[in-house]
Design an enzyme around this catalytic site. Structure first.
Site, PDB file in Angstrom:
ATOM      1  CE  LYS A  32     -45.237 113.647  81.665  1.00  0.00           C
ATOM      2  NZ  LYS A  32     -46.077 114.845  81.535  1.00  0.00           N
ATOM      3  NE  ARG A  79     -40.602 118.152  77.445  1.00  0.00           N
ATOM      4  CZ  ARG A  79     -39.740 117.625  78.286  1.00  0.00           C
ATOM      5  NH1 ARG A  79     -38.467 117.964  78.225  1.00  0.00           N
ATOM      6  NH2 ARG A  79     -40.147 116.766  79.207  1.00  0.00           N
ATOM      7  NE  ARG A  88     -41.582 118.711  81.419  1.00  0.00           N
ATOM      8  CZ  ARG A  88     -41.643 120.021  81.184  1.00  0.00           C
ATOM      9  NH1 ARG A  88     -41.262 120.885  82.119  1.00  0.00           N
ATOM     10  NH2 ARG A  88     -42.080 120.474  80.017  1.00  0.00           N
ATOM     11  CD  GLU A 104     -45.097 108.404  91.388  1.00  0.00           C
ATOM     12  OE1 GLU A 104     -46.254 108.813  91.599  1.00  0.00           O
ATOM     13  OE2 GLU A 104     -44.086 109.101  91.593  1.00  0.00           O
ATOM     14  CE  LYS A 129     -46.564 111.825  78.289  1.00  0.00           C
ATOM     15  NZ  LYS A 129     -46.854 113.119  78.807  1.00  0.00           N
ATOM     16  CB  SER A 166     -44.410 113.863  70.635  1.00  0.00           C
ATOM     17  OG  SER A 166     -43.467 114.004  71.697  1.00  0.00           O
ATOM     18  CE1 TYR A 200     -49.999 114.162  69.989  1.00  0.00           C
ATOM     19  CE2 TYR A 200     -48.458 112.371  70.422  1.00  0.00           C
ATOM     20  CZ  TYR A 200     -49.034 113.572  70.795  1.00  0.00           C
ATOM     21  OH  TYR A 200     -48.672 114.166  71.972  1.00  0.00           O
TER      22      TYR A 200
HETATM   23  C1  PBG Z   1     -47.291 117.839  80.108  1.00  0.00           C
HETATM   24  C2  PBG Z   1     -47.211 116.732  79.141  1.00  0.00           C
HETATM   25  C3  PBG Z   1     -46.126 116.291  78.347  1.00  0.00           C
HETATM   26  C4  PBG Z   1     -46.629 115.297  77.510  1.00  0.00           C
HETATM   27  C5  PBG Z   1     -47.968 115.130  77.837  1.00  0.00           C
HETATM   28  N1  PBG Z   1     -48.295 116.006  78.870  1.00  0.00           N
HETATM   29  C6  PBG Z   1     -44.757 116.817  78.210  1.00  0.00           C
HETATM   30  C7  PBG Z   1     -43.781 116.766  79.282  1.00  0.00           C
HETATM   31  O1  PBG Z   1     -43.975 116.184  80.347  1.00  0.00           O
HETATM   32  O2  PBG Z   1     -42.740 117.368  79.057  1.00  0.00           O
HETATM   33  C8  PBG Z   1     -45.849 114.573  76.450  1.00  0.00           C
HETATM   34  C9  PBG Z   1     -46.661 114.002  75.343  1.00  0.00           C
HETATM   35  C10 PBG Z   1     -45.902 113.623  74.137  1.00  0.00           C
HETATM   36  O3  PBG Z   1     -44.653 113.657  74.095  1.00  0.00           O
HETATM   37  O4  PBG Z   1     -46.553 113.255  73.161  1.00  0.00           O
HETATM   38  N2  PBG Z   1     -46.665 117.688  81.298  1.00  0.00           N
END
Ligand code: PBG
Length: 326
Positions: A198, A208, A220, A236, A251, A277, A316
């Site tokens: 990720k 968010r 992050r 990972e 991701k 997203s 989505y």
């Molecule tokens: C939680 C999480 C996130 C997403 C999925 N699980 C956000 C992040 O890491 O800030 C993002 C999913 C998306 O953008 O559609 N940690």
């Protein structure tokens, strides 16, 4: 002048020929629909940066989940947004926490008709918006304290009915700790889909808003991966498989097709990818302007993720795609 004997166009001449030689086909069961449930809502609320996506009340969540199941989607993944947030994210593992309520309700409604997944993270539950409790100097997330929290959240989620828990916090050792915790609680039969590689991505921006999980300070980057790194994704993934992951995820998806391809070449477990997203928002926004053909762009983006090697795609558009394939 010499004319070609090898003519690739022969197999593109008619729709029937093109269909015959089509290598990547989408199926409703390929898709997992992310769902947001917000405590205290009585009506669904639109997410402005994700047109077509909503934060749900428990009732409206059950309705859209039912529609997804009827469309034949492969799974649902639930994100909870609590009314009360605090430093350690206590609502994430509260027995009556919003996500536990949602999992119980959905399990009751849909049984084993589709796969019920729970996103396992604390960023929606902490008042600072980071993915776990902070170190005493509040400079970063405390890895090992967070592991203990994740163990408890995992237990709460499987007890509430999750078939699969999907840890997304990128803490070192999270998969092993969660495996031990749910085994010890009597749920050795529940699977872990690890958000293994990720990245720290700008494409999470709209999420968010949807999950109300933006960090209140910093970013992050001390736990999510640097977008510049490819080899690290393999490190990972193998770490998570060593710790007992049943399936792994890459991701975001669209900007990381090379990572999906490398991972899927090397592992013998199912590979998932999350079309996040920002990927959704970009296509919807361009389509709303009339700058891109919406349905074709959606299908092309998702087909490419599957072609790269992901057999499961969190998107989505899951319900819409599943319906369009029927
Ligand atoms: C939680 C999480 C996130 C997403 C999925 N699980 C956000 C992040 O890491 O800030 C993002 C999913 C998306 O953008 O559609 N940690």
């Amino acid at each position: 002048m010499s004319f070609p004997t090898d003519r690739a166009r022969r197999l593109r001449r008619t729709a029937a020929l093109r269909r015959l030689v089509e290598q990547t086909r989408l199926h409703p069961a390929d898709f997992v629909l992310p769902l947001f449930v917000k405590e205290g809502l009585v009506e669904p609320r639109d997410v402005v940066s994700m047109p077509g996506v909503q934060q749900h009340s428990l009732d409206s969540l059950r309705t859209v989940a039912g529609e997804a199941v009827a469309a034949g989607v492969g799974g649902l993944i639930v994100f909870g947004i609590p009314e009360h947030k605090d430093a350690t994210g206590t609502q994430a593992d509260a027995e009556d926490g919003i996500v536990q309520q949602a999992l119980r309700a959905l399990k009751g409604d849909i049984g084993d008709e589709t796969v019920l997944m729970a996103d396992l993270c604390l960023c929606e539950y902490t008042d600072h918006g980071h993915c776990g409790p902070l170190t005493t100097d509040r400079s970063t997330v405390d890895n090992d304290v967070t592991l203990m929290r994740y163990a408890s959240v995992a237990r709460a989620q499987v007890e509430a009915g999750a078939d699969v828990v999907a840890p997304s916090g990128m803490m070192d050792g999270q998969v092993g700790v969660i495996r031990d915790a749910i085994d010890a609680a009597g749920y050795a039969d529940r699977a872990i889909l690890a958000y293994a590689s990720k990245y720290s991505s700008a494409f999470y921006g709209p999420f968010r808003d949807a999950a109300e999980s933006a960090p209140s300070f910093g970013d992050r980057r001390t736990y999510q991966m640097n977008p510049a790194n490819g080899d690290e994704a393999l490190r990972e993934v193998f770490a998570d498989l060593d710790q007992g992951a049943d399936a792994v995820m890459v991701k975001p998806a669209g900007a990381y097709l090379d990572v999906i391809a490398r991972v899927s070449d090397l592992v013998d477990v199912p590979v998932a990818a999350y079309q996040v997203s920002g990927e959704y928002a970009m296509i919807e926004a361009a389509a709303a302007q009339g700058w891109i053909e919406r349905e074709r762009a959606i299908t092309e983006s998702v087909t490419s993720i599957k072609r790269a090697g992901a057999q499961t795609i969190l998107t989505y558009w899951a319900t819409e795609l599943a319906l369009s394939l029927r």
